[in-house]
Each structure stands twice: as C-alpha cells, then as structure tokens.
Design a protein around this motif. Structure first.
Motif, PDB file in Angstrom:
ATOM      1  N   THR A  66      73.461  -9.085  48.356  1.00  0.00           N
ATOM      2  CA  THR A  66      72.513  -9.528  49.367  1.00  0.00           C
ATOM      3  C   THR A  66      71.723  -8.329  49.860  1.00  0.00           C
ATOM      4  OG1 THR A  66      74.000 -11.300  50.117  1.00  0.00           O
ATOM      5  CG2 THR A  66      72.252 -10.630  51.630  1.00  0.00           C
ATOM      6  N   TYR A  67      70.408  -8.479  49.910  1.00  0.00           N
ATOM      7  CA  TYR A  67      69.531  -7.431  50.442  1.00  0.00           C
ATOM      8  C   TYR A  67      69.066  -7.866  51.828  1.00  0.00           C
ATOM      9  CZ  TYR A  67      69.502  -5.532  45.738  1.00  0.00           C
ATOM     10  OH  TYR A  67      69.891  -4.995  44.532  1.00  0.00           O
ATOM     11  N   VAL A  68      69.253  -7.012  52.829  1.00  0.00           N
ATOM     12  CA  VAL A  68      68.980  -7.388  54.214  1.00  0.00           C
ATOM     13  C   VAL A  68      68.240  -6.256  54.911  1.00  0.00           C
ATOM     14  CG1 VAL A  68      71.205  -6.530  55.080  1.00  0.00           C
ATOM     15  CG2 VAL A  68      70.023  -8.395  56.286  1.00  0.00           C
ATOM     16  N   GLY A  88      65.717  -3.341  39.187  1.00  0.00           N
ATOM     17  CA  GLY A  88      66.033  -4.487  38.334  1.00  0.00           C
ATOM     18  C   GLY A  88      65.596  -5.820  38.891  1.00  0.00           C
ATOM     19  N   LEU A  89      64.888  -5.820  40.033  1.00  0.00           N
ATOM     20  CA  LEU A  89      64.528  -7.070  40.709  1.00  0.00           C
ATOM     21  C   LEU A  89      63.070  -7.051  41.179  1.00  0.00           C
ATOM     22  CD1 LEU A  89      67.665  -7.285  43.022  1.00  0.00           C
ATOM     23  CD2 LEU A  89      67.294  -8.649  40.954  1.00  0.00           C
ATOM     24  N   GLU A  90      62.349  -8.108  40.859  1.00  0.00           N
ATOM     25  CA  GLU A  90      61.033  -8.369  41.443  1.00  0.00           C
ATOM     26  C   GLU A  90      60.980  -9.866  41.720  1.00  0.00           C
ATOM     27  OE1 GLU A  90      57.806  -6.895  39.099  1.00  0.00           O
ATOM     28  OE2 GLU A  90      58.661  -4.889  38.930  1.00  0.00           O
ATOM     29  N   VAL A  91      61.238 -10.214  42.981  1.00  0.00           N
ATOM     30  CA  VAL A  91      61.402 -11.612  43.379  1.00  0.00           C
ATOM     31  C   VAL A  91      60.297 -12.001  44.347  1.00  0.00           C
ATOM     32  CG1 VAL A  91      62.908 -13.247  44.549  1.00  0.00           C
ATOM     33  CG2 VAL A  91      63.887 -11.535  43.018  1.00  0.00           C
ATOM     34  N   ASP A  92      59.686 -13.146  44.097  1.00  0.00           N
ATOM     35  CA  ASP A  92      58.641 -13.677  44.975  1.00  0.00           C
ATOM     36  C   ASP A  92      58.898 -15.172  45.143  1.00  0.00           C
ATOM     37  OD1 ASP A  92      56.397 -14.576  46.288  1.00  0.00           O
ATOM     38  OD2 ASP A  92      54.957 -13.589  44.956  1.00  0.00           O
ATOM     39  N   GLN A 124      59.978 -14.572  37.390  1.00  0.00           N
ATOM     40  CA  GLN A 124      60.582 -13.556  38.241  1.00  0.00           C
ATOM     41  C   GLN A 124      61.311 -12.535  37.357  1.00  0.00           C
ATOM     42  OE1 GLN A 124      60.511 -14.171  41.836  1.00  0.00           O
ATOM     43  NE2 GLN A 124      59.230 -15.931  41.350  1.00  0.00           N
ATOM     44  N   LEU A 125      61.573 -11.355  37.918  1.00  0.00           N
ATOM     45  CA  LEU A 125      62.360 -10.341  37.225  1.00  0.00           C
ATOM     46  C   LEU A 125      63.701 -10.203  37.931  1.00  0.00           C
ATOM     47  CD1 LEU A 125      62.315  -8.094  34.961  1.00  0.00           C
ATOM     48  CD2 LEU A 125      61.742  -6.502  36.815  1.00  0.00           C
TER      49      LEU A 125
END
Length: 215
Positions: A88-90, A122-126, A187-188
C-alpha cells in the motif's frame, strides 16, 4: 498526536479489476518473512487495485485525511479465501504507522496532483474515470467481499506482533456504489502492461477496532 484504536473511517474508493492472460509477479512488492504458502500465491492473473480518499480518526477527536493505493491479490489459506494487500502506498505518516502496526505493508508516497494517479518503481497507475461515458451497473466482483488478510512481524520493546490476522471491523455501512469507465485502461504494474477490466467506486464508513489472529 497519538494513535489509539478504535478508529472511525469515511472512505471514497475507486477499484480496478485486472484479469490477465499471464500472471503478474507481486513477490518483489511483499514484505520479508511472509509464510511460504502465501508467497507462492503472489504470482496472480487476477487482482484488484484500489485508490482511496480517506478521512480517519486516529485518537479521540483527532483525525487525518489521506490518500492510499492498495494492490490486492486473492489468496487461499487453511481452506479459506482472503484478499491480501501486498503493498500500500500512502501519503500520510500516521496512516503509514497505524497500517504497519495492524499488518499492512505500507510505503510512503507523496500525494500526486490527482489522487487517482500513482507513480512508483515498477508502477504507473491512473484510476481516474472517464466522465463522458455512462456505465450500466454490475454486481461487485466476489473478491470485494473477502476478508482482508494481514501479516505482522515486529518486536520493539513491549510492542510485539507476529503472524497472520484479519481486520476487526465494526459498524460497516456502504453508502453507495457506482460503475465507472477507466480513462486510461492500460496500466503498468510489476513492470508489465496490464488492462483494467472493470472500474467501480464504493463510498462507505466503518470502524477498525484492531485485528483478529487467524486461527
């Protein structure tokens, strides 16, 4: 400001469902020391990503506002199904600390210009929805109703916790559900290009009292 459970929450969460032809490897995102039976299930074709805007009590009359993005994988242990939040990113330190104590693998990520966007290694989320398309309401995916599985492994002075648990949630109320269309279907995640199969929003309120050790 201290952190004392129970805490009340008011949440507006947008969740994307992914169902890929090949598994995405979430093991590099997991905390160390997880049981092998759990680690073996972290290569998953089907998983959920949720971005939540949250207002939360932390102690008495004190509260915080934060945004977090959870990457959740369905798992099965001891004959029971769960949803495991691998990472989780917060954007708030008090949410990070509380989450760690409960068993969430939380990492700090500064808030983006838009809360629906997350960029990390490793993440590109939209998860921003389109506003020009009307979506017919669908039933929520079965994973949405699974209990959240958590893992703790720390010993700091008298504060010690080790093992698997589920959240102890009380006074849950679902205020609304809405089906959405993704503005950016591709998404990535885990260094892989993946596609949003469904997008939906849930508004709810609840109280977290702590955790219940897994029997």
């Amino acid at each position: 400001m201290s952190i004392n459970l129970p805490n009340s929450f008011v949440v507006s969460a947008t969740t994307a469902v992914f169902d890929e032809p090949e598994a995405v490897d979430f093991r590099p995102f997991a905390q160390h020391g997880l049981p092998v039976a759990l680690v073996e299930q972290l290569q998953a074709r089907r998983f959920l990503v949720t971005t939540a805007r949250v207002a939360s009590q932390v102690s008495g009359e004190q509260s915080i506002d934060f945004v977090e993005t959870l990457f959740k994988v369905p798992v099965r242990l001891n004959g029971r199904d769960f949803l495991f939040p691998v990472v989780t990113y917060v954007d708030h330190p008090y949410s990070l600390i509380r989450g760690y104590l409960l068993g969430f693998n939380k990492l700090f990520a500064p808030r983006a210009t838009d809360p629906g966007i997350l960029t990390a290694p490793g993440l590109e989320v939209d998860l921003r929805p389109r506003t020009d398309e009307l979506i017919v309401a669908e039933p929520l995916p079965p994973e949405q109703e699974l209990p959240m599985l958590l893992w703790t492994d720390y010993s700091v002075g008298d504060a010690r916790s080790h093992g698997l648990a589920t959240l102890d949630v009380d006074a849950y109320e679902r205020q609304g559900v809405r089906s959405l269309a993704a503005r950016t279907p591709s998404q990535l995640i885990g260094g892989r290009n993946v596609t949003v199969r469904r997008l939906y929003e849930i508004r709810d309120t609840f109280v977290i009292r702590g955790t219940i050790p897994l029997a």
